[in-house]
Design a protein around this motif. Structure first.
Motif, mmCIF file in Angstrom:
data_model
loop_
_atom_site.group_PDB
_atom_site.id
_atom_site.type_symbol
_atom_site.label_atom_id
_atom_site.label_comp_id
_atom_site.label_asym_id
_atom_site.label_seq_id
_atom_site.Cartn_x
_atom_site.Cartn_y
_atom_site.Cartn_z
ATOM 1 N N TYR A 374 0.823 -1.206 0.000
ATOM 2 C CA TYR A 374 0.000 0.000 0.000
ATOM 3 C C TYR A 374 0.859 1.258 0.000
ATOM 4 C CZ TYR A 374 -2.736 3.848 1.899
ATOM 5 O OH TYR A 374 -3.305 5.086 2.096
ATOM 6 N N LYS A 375 0.514 2.201 -0.899
ATOM 7 C CA LYS A 375 1.269 3.440 -1.040
ATOM 8 C C LYS A 375 0.456 4.656 -0.643
ATOM 9 C CE LYS A 375 3.832 6.131 -4.523
ATOM 10 N NZ LYS A 375 4.235 6.173 -5.962
ATOM 11 N N SER A 376 -0.745 4.797 -1.199
ATOM 12 C CA SER A 376 -1.522 6.007 -0.928
ATOM 13 C C SER A 376 -2.993 5.771 -1.245
ATOM 14 C CB SER A 376 -0.998 7.180 -1.770
ATOM 15 O OG SER A 376 -1.158 6.908 -3.159
ATOM 16 N N MET A 377 -3.827 6.677 -0.712
ATOM 17 C CA MET A 377 -5.266 6.644 -0.978
ATOM 18 C C MET A 377 -5.739 8.043 -1.339
ATOM 19 S SD MET A 377 -8.477 5.439 1.449
ATOM 20 C CE MET A 377 -8.384 6.863 2.573
ATOM 21 N N LYS A 378 -6.590 8.132 -2.356
ATOM 22 C CA LYS A 378 -7.195 9.386 -2.766
ATOM 23 C C LYS A 378 -8.699 9.168 -2.889
ATOM 24 C CE LYS A 378 -7.105 12.982 -6.331
ATOM 25 N NZ LYS A 378 -6.498 13.401 -7.643
ATOM 26 N N VAL A 379 -9.477 9.990 -2.197
ATOM 27 C CA VAL A 379 -10.936 9.853 -2.198
ATOM 28 C C VAL A 379 -11.540 10.778 -3.248
ATOM 29 C CG1 VAL A 379 -13.042 10.147 -0.849
ATOM 30 C CG2 VAL A 379 -10.993 9.184 0.224
ATOM 31 N N GLU A 380 -12.408 10.208 -4.052
ATOM 32 C CA GLU A 380 -13.165 10.970 -5.048
ATOM 33 C C GLU A 380 -14.638 10.591 -4.907
ATOM 34 O OE1 GLU A 380 -11.486 10.055 -8.829
ATOM 35 O OE2 GLU A 380 -9.690 11.287 -8.523
ATOM 36 N N GLY A 381 -15.401 11.470 -4.289
ATOM 37 C CA GLY A 381 -16.807 11.174 -4.032
ATOM 38 C C GLY A 381 -16.943 10.035 -3.056
ATOM 39 N N LYS A 383 -15.793 7.032 -3.654
ATOM 40 C CA LYS A 383 -14.808 6.039 -4.049
ATOM 41 C C LYS A 383 -13.441 6.341 -3.432
ATOM 42 C CE LYS A 383 -17.067 5.204 -8.493
ATOM 43 N NZ LYS A 383 -16.895 5.216 -9.981
ATOM 44 N N ALA A 384 -12.783 5.281 -3.007
ATOM 45 C CA ALA A 384 -11.409 5.404 -2.502
ATOM 46 C C ALA A 384 -10.482 4.745 -3.507
ATOM 47 C CB ALA A 384 -11.275 4.733 -1.138
ATOM 48 N N ASN A 385 -9.568 5.533 -4.058
ATOM 49 C CA ASN A 385 -8.606 5.023 -5.032
ATOM 50 C C ASN A 385 -7.299 4.691 -4.312
ATOM 51 O OD1 ASN A 385 -10.140 5.487 -7.621
ATOM 52 N ND2 ASN A 385 -10.148 7.571 -6.784
ATOM 53 N N ILE A 386 -6.896 3.437 -4.422
ATOM 54 C CA ILE A 386 -5.720 2.940 -3.698
ATOM 55 C C ILE A 386 -4.582 2.678 -4.682
ATOM 56 C CG2 ILE A 386 -4.859 1.206 -2.089
ATOM 57 C CD1 ILE A 386 -7.177 2.767 -0.956
ATOM 58 N N ASN A 387 -3.403 3.195 -4.356
ATOM 59 C CA ASN A 387 -2.215 2.968 -5.174
ATOM 60 C C ASN A 387 -1.193 2.136 -4.415
ATOM 61 O OD1 ASN A 387 -3.075 4.479 -7.449
ATOM 62 N ND2 ASN A 387 -2.573 6.376 -6.361
ATOM 63 N N PHE A 388 -0.365 1.413 -5.162
ATOM 64 C CA PHE A 388 0.574 0.466 -4.565
ATOM 65 C C PHE A 388 1.974 0.629 -5.141
ATOM 66 C CE2 PHE A 388 -3.597 -1.412 -4.277
ATOM 67 C CZ PHE A 388 -3.625 -2.003 -3.028
ATOM 68 N N ASP A 389 2.956 0.325 -4.298
ATOM 69 C CA ASP A 389 4.310 0.075 -4.771
ATOM 70 C C ASP A 389 4.420 -1.402 -5.144
ATOM 71 O OD1 ASP A 389 5.411 2.656 -4.437
ATOM 72 O OD2 ASP A 389 5.612 2.301 -2.279
ATOM 73 N N PHE A 390 5.477 -1.738 -5.868
ATOM 74 C CA PHE A 390 5.748 -3.116 -6.286
ATOM 75 C C PHE A 390 4.587 -3.714 -7.083
ATOM 76 C CE2 PHE A 390 8.200 -2.414 -2.378
ATOM 77 C CZ PHE A 390 9.486 -2.561 -2.900
ATOM 78 N N ALA A 391 3.995 -2.882 -7.932
ATOM 79 C CA ALA A 391 2.944 -3.348 -8.840
ATOM 80 C C ALA A 391 3.108 -2.621 -10.170
ATOM 81 C CB ALA A 391 1.572 -3.105 -8.239
ATOM 82 N N GLU A 392 4.357 -2.581 -10.674
ATOM 83 C CA GLU A 392 4.653 -1.819 -11.887
ATOM 84 C C GLU A 392 3.848 -2.299 -13.087
ATOM 85 O OE1 GLU A 392 6.804 -3.178 -9.871
ATOM 86 O OE2 GLU A 392 8.098 -1.575 -9.088
ATOM 87 N N ASN A 393 3.573 -3.592 -13.124
ATOM 88 C CA ASN A 393 2.806 -4.146 -14.240
ATOM 89 C C ASN A 393 1.350 -4.372 -13.885
ATOM 90 O OD1 ASN A 393 2.947 -5.000 -17.004
ATOM 91 N ND2 ASN A 393 2.672 -7.112 -16.302
ATOM 92 N N GLY A 394 0.954 -3.839 -12.737
ATOM 93 C CA GLY A 394 -0.447 -3.918 -12.358
ATOM 94 C C GLY A 394 -0.761 -5.004 -11.346
ATOM 95 N N GLU A 455 3.151 -10.607 -11.043
ATOM 96 C CA GLU A 455 4.179 -11.628 -10.832
ATOM 97 C C GLU A 455 3.665 -12.757 -9.948
ATOM 98 O OE1 GLU A 455 6.249 -7.869 -11.925
ATOM 99 O OE2 GLU A 455 4.681 -8.398 -10.475
ATOM 100 N N GLY A 456 2.444 -12.608 -9.413
ATOM 101 C CA GLY A 456 1.860 -13.658 -8.592
ATOM 102 C C GLY A 456 2.244 -13.607 -7.137
ATOM 103 N N LEU A 457 2.765 -12.473 -6.679
ATOM 104 C CA LEU A 457 3.139 -12.319 -5.273
ATOM 105 C C LEU A 457 2.031 -11.575 -4.537
ATOM 106 C CD1 LEU A 457 6.889 -11.474 -5.775
ATOM 107 C CD2 LEU A 457 5.933 -13.612 -4.934
ATOM 108 N N PRO A 458 1.604 -12.064 -3.369
ATOM 109 C CA PRO A 458 0.434 -11.510 -2.688
ATOM 110 C C PRO A 458 0.731 -10.224 -1.929
ATOM 111 C CG PRO A 458 1.333 -13.300 -1.402
ATOM 112 C CD PRO A 458 2.146 -13.249 -2.676
ATOM 113 N N ALA A 459 -0.312 -9.409 -1.785
ATOM 114 C CA ALA A 459 -0.237 -8.229 -0.929
ATOM 115 C C ALA A 459 -0.423 -8.654 0.524
ATOM 116 C CB ALA A 459 -1.304 -7.213 -1.329
ATOM 117 N N SER A 460 0.221 -7.949 1.409
ATOM 118 C CA SER A 460 -0.038 -8.111 2.842
ATOM 119 C C SER A 460 -1.396 -7.499 3.184
ATOM 120 C CB SER A 460 1.053 -7.407 3.643
ATOM 121 O OG SER A 460 0.680 -7.267 5.004
#
Length: 467
Positions: A374-381, A383-394, A455-460
């Motif tokens: 987990y990197k950051s969260m931005k709220v729009e209305g 909806k909560a938009n969550i961004n991540f590190d170590f997910a360069e390819n999604g 890459e198939g590695l799980p998020a904590s």
């Protein structure tokens, strides 16, 4: 000095001084693996006042110790690039030879029962593909040293154990996580690998820490060395004294750690304890910031599937990755079992530790080594938009519905939420929360994680709040 302490130290000195030829601590012996291209310490005991001459067969170099009044000696020697087998000769007037020595990569593996769980499994508790692992166990280039369980109120100089070569007969009693890590590392690097296993099930981190490191935690009661009462293995410092301190002169490349289940009741303290323990181990080994890779505890019901006690411990471990230099965490959020604290799939855990070592320690490129963080969260209305590190390819859920997200507004009431993967990360929402403030993922005792990077590695498990 307390009488008991003096007696124990005096007895050790008398025991070794009684020998006329060179003797060694158990960790220095036939079949051992020494860390390649480094200065390693050899030490032991000989006749009082004698000088020990040491000859290493890989370069025929001769080393001579100082004359010792108490019979103790130690000598740093230089090791070459990986190879062997070699011999080391010792002479204090009588010749002793250590045989079948390999030079390669050495890792110390410690923790509680999930590290201890052997390749053969525990009684009525299986290891996934145990027999297949034993079928492929023959490997002259993989050696291991299993420290016999012991406790002590004072720091000891020696342990019981011996270096053994990997085979079905020998490895079945050794850690399934450590063995599979070591076997794969040996195959990938094409060099000998040595594993030191020192672990004890059901023990808290405090038991693996010294008096000096625990002095910073006055809330932890330390045992009195003069107390003759027998104390259990969970007692602070007892396992450090007996199963870590005798090993600190033996150079290792890094550490593997799988522990935490016995500390779930006090996650904030665990985060601090872990930092103190890693710092002291590195200092004692004189290894600078040597790699320390650990396994995040797996989900388990702990008697309450919906409780969050162990989620806070997982969070403390996640924070340690940022707070402790040169460390890494193998996430096991998708590998737990609800009713067994010892998940059988130790293969996936060992592979995730391997990825960390290959990339962060051995410089391999093109391999993923971390799940999304987990990197950051931005709220729009709503909806909560969550961004991540170590997910360069999604991100990916392997075509399954993401089912472990919760969302809350200012009232701090969490409701189940839907989560969808986007080009940027995730969007999380619920009809019951129109103004999101916080999001949590898999923040419970028992879950099966379903969020991965490609890459198939799980998020904590994680949370955006600090409530």
């Amino acid at each position: 000095m307390p009488k008991l302490v003096f007696f124990l130290l005096f007895s050790v000195a008398i025991y070794h001084a009684a020998y006329s030829k060179v003797s060694f601590p158990a960790i220095v012996g036939d079949n051992m693996v020494l860390q390649q291209q480094s200065t390693v310490m050899l030490w032991g005991w000989s006749k009082k006042g004698s000088m020990v001459t040491i000859v290493t067969s890989w370069n025929k170099k001769t080393y001579k110790t100082e004359k010792s009044s108490d019979g103790k000696w130690k000598m740093p020697i230089s090791t070459p690039i990986a190879g062997g087998p070699y011999t080391i000769s010792f002479n204090d007037g009588e010749l002793t030879v250590l045989d079948n020595i390999l030079i390669g990569e050495v890792w110390l593996c410690s923790g509680q029962s999930n590290m201890e769980m052997p390749v053969k499994g525990f009684r009525n508790q299986r290891i996934l593909n145990s027999n297949e692992l034993l079928l492929d166990a023959e490997n002259e280039s993989l050696r291991f040293f299993l420290v016999q369980k012991n406790t002590s109120k004072i720091p000891l100089e020696d342990v019981k154990g011996q270096w053994q070569q990997s085979s079905a007969a020998t490895i079945k009693q050794f850690s399934a996580v450590a063995y599979q890590f070591g076997r794969a590392l040996q195959q990938k690097l094409k060099v000998p690998v040595g594993l030191i296993g020192t672990y004890w099930g059901g023990t808290p981190i405090q038991a693996w820490m010294s008096v000096s490191s625990l002095n910073a935690f006055p809330e932890i009661k330390l045992p009195d060395p003069a107390d003759t009462a027998r104390m259990p293995a969970v007692t602070p410092t007892l396992l450090f004294n007996a199963m870590i301190n005798p090993l600190v002169h033996f150079p290792v490349k890094g550490f593997l750690w799988y522990q935490g289940e016995s500390n779930v009741s006090n996650a904030p303290q665990y985060e601090k304890l872990m930092g103190a323990m890693v710092g002291e181990w590195r200092k004692l080994w004189g290894s600078g910031e040597s790699p320390f890779y650990f396994v995040q505890i797996a989900p388990y019901s702990y008697g309450n599937d919906s409780g969050r006690q162990s989620a806070y411990l997982r969070e403390a471990q996640l924070k340690s990755v940022s707070n402790i230099t040169n460390t890494g965490m193998a996430v096991s959020l998708d590998a737990g079992t609800r009713t067994n604290i010892h998940p059988p799939d130790k293969t996936v855990i060992s592979k995730r530790l391997l990825y960390l070592a290959l990339v962060k320690t051995y410089g391999k490129t093109g391999i993923g080594f971390s799940g999304p963080v987990y990197k950051s969260m931005k709220v729009e209305g709503n909806k909560a938009n969550i961004n991540f590190d170590f997910a360069e390819n999604g991100l990916s859920s392997f075509e399954k519905e993401l089912s472990h997200f919760e969302i809350a507004g200012e009232d701090r009431m969490f409701y189940p939420a839907s989560a969808s993967i986007t080009q940027e990360g995730l969007v999380v929402q619920s009809v019951k929360v129109q103004a999101p403030v916080a999001v949590r993922y898999a923040f419970k005792n028992w879950v099966i994680g379903d969020l991965y990077n490609t890459e198939g590695l799980p998020a904590s498990s994680f949370r955006t709040d600090n409530w």
